[in-house]
Motif scaffolding. Structure first.
Motif, PDB file in Angstrom:
ATOM      1  N   PHE A 218      50.286 -20.822  14.431  1.00 41.48           N
ATOM      2  CA  PHE A 218      49.997 -20.428  13.061  1.00 41.48           C
ATOM      3  C   PHE A 218      50.256 -18.938  12.852  1.00 41.48           C
ATOM      4  O   PHE A 218      49.719 -18.109  13.582  1.00 41.48           O
ATOM      5  N   PRO A 219      51.060 -18.590  11.812  1.00 40.53           N
ATOM      6  CA  PRO A 219      51.265 -17.165  11.521  1.00 40.53           C
ATOM      7  C   PRO A 219      49.914 -16.503  11.266  1.00 40.53           C
ATOM      8  O   PRO A 219      49.016 -17.152  10.728  1.00 40.53           O
ATOM      9  N   PRO A 220      49.726 -15.297  11.673  1.00 47.10           N
ATOM     10  CA  PRO A 220      50.698 -14.309  12.160  1.00 47.10           C
ATOM     11  C   PRO A 220      50.922 -14.347  13.672  1.00 47.10           C
ATOM     12  O   PRO A 220      51.403 -13.367  14.244  1.00 47.10           O
ATOM     13  N   TYR A 221      50.566 -15.456  14.338  1.00 46.31           N
ATOM     14  CA  TYR A 221      50.774 -15.622  15.773  1.00 46.31           C
ATOM     15  C   TYR A 221      50.058 -14.537  16.572  1.00 46.31           C
ATOM     16  O   TYR A 221      50.629 -13.891  17.445  1.00 46.31           O
ATOM     17  N   GLU A 222      48.771 -14.360  16.283  1.00 44.20           N
ATOM     18  CA  GLU A 222      47.906 -13.429  17.006  1.00 44.20           C
ATOM     19  C   GLU A 222      46.654 -14.171  17.457  1.00 44.20           C
ATOM     20  O   GLU A 222      46.079 -14.961  16.700  1.00 44.20           O
ATOM     21  N   TRP A 223      46.222 -13.878  18.674  1.00 43.17           N
ATOM     22  CA  TRP A 223      45.051 -14.547  19.231  1.00 43.17           C
ATOM     23  C   TRP A 223      43.802 -14.237  18.424  1.00 43.17           C
ATOM     24  O   TRP A 223      43.556 -13.092  18.077  1.00 43.17           O
ATOM     25  N   GLU A 224      43.012 -15.264  18.151  1.00 41.34           N
ATOM     26  CA  GLU A 224      41.737 -15.115  17.462  1.00 41.34           C
ATOM     27  C   GLU A 224      40.591 -14.907  18.441  1.00 41.34           C
ATOM     28  O   GLU A 224      39.540 -14.403  18.073  1.00 41.34           O
ATOM     29  N   LEU A 225      40.775 -15.319  19.680  1.00 42.74           N
ATOM     30  CA  LEU A 225      39.782 -15.165  20.743  1.00 42.74           C
ATOM     31  C   LEU A 225      40.464 -14.536  21.948  1.00 42.74           C
ATOM     32  O   LEU A 225      41.687 -14.366  21.955  1.00 42.74           O
ATOM     33  N   GLY A 226      39.681 -14.224  22.958  1.00 40.58           N
ATOM     34  CA  GLY A 226      40.219 -13.801  24.241  1.00 40.58           C
ATOM     35  C   GLY A 226      40.045 -14.926  25.239  1.00 40.58           C
ATOM     36  O   GLY A 226      39.318 -15.893  24.987  1.00 40.58           O
ATOM     37  N   ALA A 227      40.704 -14.808  26.401  1.00 39.01           N
ATOM     38  CA  ALA A 227      40.583 -15.836  27.434  1.00 39.01           C
ATOM     39  C   ALA A 227      40.697 -15.205  28.813  1.00 39.01           C
ATOM     40  O   ALA A 227      41.479 -14.275  29.017  1.00 39.01           O
ATOM     41  N   GLU A 228      39.894 -15.728  29.743  1.00 36.37           N
ATOM     42  CA  GLU A 228      39.894 -15.243  31.118  1.00 36.37           C
ATOM     43  C   GLU A 228      39.681 -16.415  32.074  1.00 36.37           C
ATOM     44  O   GLU A 228      38.888 -17.318  31.782  1.00 36.37           O
ATOM     45  N   THR A 229      40.373 -16.374  33.200  1.00 33.14           N
ATOM     46  CA  THR A 229      40.193 -17.421  34.201  1.00 33.14           C
ATOM     47  C   THR A 229      38.842 -17.248  34.888  1.00 33.14           C
ATOM     48  O   THR A 229      38.441 -16.138  35.212  1.00 33.14           O
ATOM     49  N   LEU A 230      38.147 -18.347  35.091  1.00 31.62           N
ATOM     50  CA  LEU A 230      36.872 -18.331  35.812  1.00 31.62           C
ATOM     51  C   LEU A 230      37.067 -18.619  37.287  1.00 31.62           C
ATOM     52  O   LEU A 230      36.203 -18.312  38.102  1.00 31.62           O
ATOM     53  N   SER A 231      38.171 -19.241  37.598  1.00 30.85           N
ATOM     54  CA  SER A 231      38.507 -19.622  38.966  1.00 30.85           C
ATOM     55  C   SER A 231      40.022 -19.537  39.077  1.00 30.85           C
ATOM     56  O   SER A 231      40.703 -19.345  38.067  1.00 30.85           O
ATOM     57  N   PRO A 232      40.564 -19.694  40.281  1.00 26.67           N
ATOM     58  CA  PRO A 232      42.023 -19.791  40.341  1.00 26.67           C
ATOM     59  C   PRO A 232      42.493 -20.953  39.464  1.00 26.67           C
ATOM     60  O   PRO A 232      41.837 -21.996  39.389  1.00 26.67           O
ATOM     61  N   VAL A 233      43.600 -20.732  38.773  1.00 27.70           N
ATOM     62  CA  VAL A 233      44.108 -21.708  37.805  1.00 27.70           C
ATOM     63  C   VAL A 233      45.560 -22.035  38.105  1.00 27.70           C
ATOM     64  O   VAL A 233      46.356 -21.148  38.416  1.00 27.70           O
ATOM     65  N   ARG A 234      45.880 -23.310  37.981  1.00 26.48           N
ATOM     66  CA  ARG A 234      47.267 -23.777  37.924  1.00 26.48           C
ATOM     67  C   ARG A 234      47.432 -24.366  36.538  1.00 26.48           C
ATOM     68  O   ARG A 234      46.550 -25.073  36.040  1.00 26.48           O
ATOM     69  N   ALA A 235      48.571 -24.051  35.891  1.00 25.69           N
ATOM     70  CA  ALA A 235      48.735 -24.499  34.505  1.00 25.69           C
ATOM     71  C   ALA A 235      50.199 -24.712  34.167  1.00 25.69           C
ATOM     72  O   ALA A 235      51.092 -24.189  34.835  1.00 25.69           O
ATOM     73  N   HIS A 236      50.402 -25.483  33.113  1.00 25.63           N
ATOM     74  CA  HIS A 236      51.703 -25.577  32.456  1.00 25.63           C
ATOM     75  C   HIS A 236      51.720 -24.447  31.437  1.00 25.63           C
ATOM     76  O   HIS A 236      50.793 -24.335  30.627  1.00 25.63           O
ATOM     77  N   GLU A 237      52.754 -23.622  31.464  1.00 26.92           N
ATOM     78  CA  GLU A 237      52.880 -22.540  30.490  1.00 26.92           C
ATOM     79  C   GLU A 237      54.051 -22.842  29.571  1.00 26.92           C
ATOM     80  O   GLU A 237      55.110 -23.272  30.031  1.00 26.92           O
ATOM     81  N   PHE A 238      53.850 -22.591  28.272  1.00 30.59           N
ATOM     82  CA  PHE A 238      54.856 -22.892  27.267  1.00 30.59           C
ATOM     83  C   PHE A 238      55.227 -21.641  26.494  1.00 30.59           C
ATOM     84  O   PHE A 238      54.347 -20.861  26.123  1.00 30.59           O
ATOM     85  N   ASP A 239      56.505 -21.485  26.227  1.00 25.81           N
ATOM     86  CA  ASP A 239      56.995 -20.428  25.357  1.00 25.81           C
ATOM     87  C   ASP A 239      56.767 -20.894  23.919  1.00 25.81           C
ATOM     88  O   ASP A 239      57.331 -21.909  23.487  1.00 25.81           O
ATOM     89  N   ALA A 240      55.928 -20.165  23.191  1.00 24.90           N
ATOM     90  CA  ALA A 240      55.525 -20.597  21.852  1.00 24.90           C
ATOM     91  C   ALA A 240      56.699 -20.704  20.888  1.00 24.90           C
ATOM     92  O   ALA A 240      56.801 -21.675  20.127  1.00 24.90           O
ATOM     93  N   ALA A 241      57.595 -19.729  20.910  1.00 23.95           N
ATOM     94  CA  ALA A 241      58.731 -19.754  19.976  1.00 23.95           C
ATOM     95  C   ALA A 241      59.608 -20.979  20.232  1.00 23.95           C
ATOM     96  O   ALA A 241      60.092 -21.609  19.284  1.00 23.95           O
ATOM     97  N   ARG A 242      59.781 -21.319  21.485  1.00 32.32           N
ATOM     98  CA  ARG A 242      60.602 -22.490  21.832  1.00 32.32           C
ATOM     99  C   ARG A 242      59.955 -23.778  21.322  1.00 32.32           C
ATOM    100  O   ARG A 242      60.639 -24.649  20.772  1.00 32.32           O
ATOM    101  N   VAL A 243      58.651 -23.904  21.499  1.00 35.38           N
ATOM    102  CA  VAL A 243      57.956 -25.114  21.033  1.00 35.38           C
ATOM    103  C   VAL A 243      57.952 -25.170  19.514  1.00 35.38           C
ATOM    104  O   VAL A 243      58.178 -26.233  18.921  1.00 35.38           O
ATOM    105  N   ARG A 244      57.736 -24.036  18.845  1.00 35.23           N
ATOM    106  CA  ARG A 244      57.786 -24.027  17.372  1.00 35.23           C
ATOM    107  C   ARG A 244      59.172 -24.428  16.874  1.00 35.23           C
ATOM    108  O   ARG A 244      59.298 -25.182  15.898  1.00 35.23           O
ATOM    109  N   ALA A 245      60.221 -23.948  17.538  1.00 31.38           N
ATOM    110  CA  ALA A 245      61.586 -24.313  17.141  1.00 31.38           C
ATOM    111  C   ALA A 245      61.803 -25.815  17.291  1.00 31.38           C
ATOM    112  O   ALA A 245      62.404 -26.452  16.417  1.00 31.38           O
ATOM    113  N   LEU A 246      61.313 -26.399  18.366  1.00 36.10           N
ATOM    114  CA  LEU A 246      61.437 -27.840  18.560  1.00 36.10           C
ATOM    115  C   LEU A 246      60.643 -28.595  17.491  1.00 36.10           C
ATOM    116  O   LEU A 246      61.110 -29.608  16.968  1.00 36.10           O
TER     117      LEU A 246
END
Length: 147
Positions: free
Chosen positions: A79-107
């Protein structure tokens, strides 16, 4: 309240989205993003936990919610203006799928059916998070009012 994990997406849409992912790893206590900074990516957790927080005026960060495997980390990328409304921090080691937002929006723009499903999923997660945020902030307000 039930969580809306990536498995909430129809299988074909979920696989299509996951085909765009990069596998990433983060140590514990790593800030993923801060409020009011550019929301240029998002994650779906495979393992570990991430806490969402909000910086309160003249106070420490208020923990809003903890997310676990299968959950979406980051909503503001859609959602424009594409700025985080909250913060985020890992509580433990994390493995994740990461997505490029512009690429997903284009799709999402080029494939309206895919875009609709992603928008519905993110919208449902957003609604759930707003309720969680409201409840947590009311709890914090109540504890301050009692002090």
């Amino acid at each position: 309240m039930t969580t809306l994990k990536i498995t909430s997406l129809p299988p074909a849409r979920r696989e299509h989205l996951l085909s765009l992912a990069e596998d990433v790893h983060f140590p514990a206590a790593r800030r993923l993003f801060e409020e009011h900074t550019a929301a240029d990516r998002f994650w779906v957790l495979k393992t570990g936990a991430v806490t969402l927080d909000s910086q309160l005026p003249n106070r420490r960060r208020a923990e809003i919610e903890t997310l676990g495997p299968g959950e979406l980390v980051g909503l503001s990328w859609l959602f424009p203006p594409y700025e985080w409304e909250l913060g985020a921090e890992t509580l433990s080691p994390v493995r994740a799928h990461e997505f490029d937002a512009a690429r997903v929006r284009a799709l999402c723009r080029s494939d309206p059916e895919f875009g609709f499903e992603i928008s519905q999923w993110v919208g449902m997660v957003l609604t759930r998070r707003l309720h969680a945020t409201r409840g947590r902030l009311l709890d914090l307000y109540e504890s301050v009012a009692r002090a």
